[in-house]
Enzyme design. Sequence first.
Site, short mmCIF file in Angstrom:
data_model
loop_
_atom_site.label_atom_id
_atom_site.label_comp_id
_atom_site.label_asym_id
_atom_site.label_seq_id
_atom_site.Cartn_x
_atom_site.Cartn_y
_atom_site.Cartn_z
N THR A 23 57.28 10.04 6.54
CA THR A 23 57.76 11.27 5.91
C THR A 23 56.86 12.44 6.30
O THR A 23 55.76 12.25 6.81
CB THR A 23 57.77 11.16 4.37
OG1 THR A 23 56.43 10.99 3.91
CG2 THR A 23 58.63 10.00 3.91
N GLN B 297 48.70 9.14 4.99
CA GLN B 297 49.99 9.59 5.49
C GLN B 297 50.64 10.45 4.41
O GLN B 297 50.40 10.25 3.21
CB GLN B 297 50.85 8.36 5.83
CG GLN B 297 52.05 8.66 6.68
CD GLN B 297 53.35 8.76 5.91
OE1 GLN B 297 53.41 8.84 4.69
NE2 GLN B 297 54.44 8.79 6.65
N HIS B 298 51.46 11.39 4.81
CA HIS B 298 52.09 12.31 3.86
C HIS B 298 52.74 11.59 2.69
O HIS B 298 52.51 11.91 1.53
CB HIS B 298 53.13 13.19 4.56
CG HIS B 298 53.94 14.00 3.60
ND1 HIS B 298 55.16 13.54 3.12
CD2 HIS B 298 53.70 15.17 2.99
CE1 HIS B 298 55.63 14.43 2.26
NE2 HIS B 298 54.77 15.44 2.17
N GLY B 299 53.59 10.62 2.99
CA GLY B 299 54.30 9.90 1.93
C GLY B 299 53.36 9.20 0.97
O GLY B 299 53.63 9.11 -0.23
#
Length: 182
Positions: free
Chosen positions: A115, A138-140
């Site tokens: 994401t 990570q973004h998500g």
Amino acid sequence: STQSTGACGRLSDVQQIWDLSLQDIVVATKDPLLDIRKLSEIRKQNLMSFKPITDYPSVVDSRGKIFRYCPPPGREGELIGCPISSGAVTAHVKVLHSPNEKPLLPGEILVAKATNPGWTPLFVNASGIILEVGGMLQHGALVAREYGKPCVAGISNLTEILKDGMLVELNGTTGVVKIINQ
């Protein structure tokens, strides 16, 4: 605004604004002769050149070295990934390849390769998140922890294994995703 830019004939469609970078837009507002229609097409072609890539590396270090995470084998019907955000939930999954592909209904588990900030509104409805690529930063992963949603990442071929509507038990504390019902 996109409406006024499109209305002036500088874009074929107002949606082309999303193919431009912020810097492109800043320059275009100062230079009325800049062909942003052509620039948008060039940016879109560049983005589309990455579409055939299906196997993203799990981790790339600052030197460009690619690491592949090999989780321990799970039991029959289990997928093992990296535990990202604690908690557990049992729900139906929705597999998405882009944030606007189809609606994510309240309570469904969001399943994606990875994401970016454009996916953030989907996290409101998600009861949990399972990602094919990524780790703790990570973004998500960050958004899942921020929203208090269970999350597991780093499951190879996840978006091919899980199908819309499958019932799974997601355990963000252990990193185990158990398929309950096909």
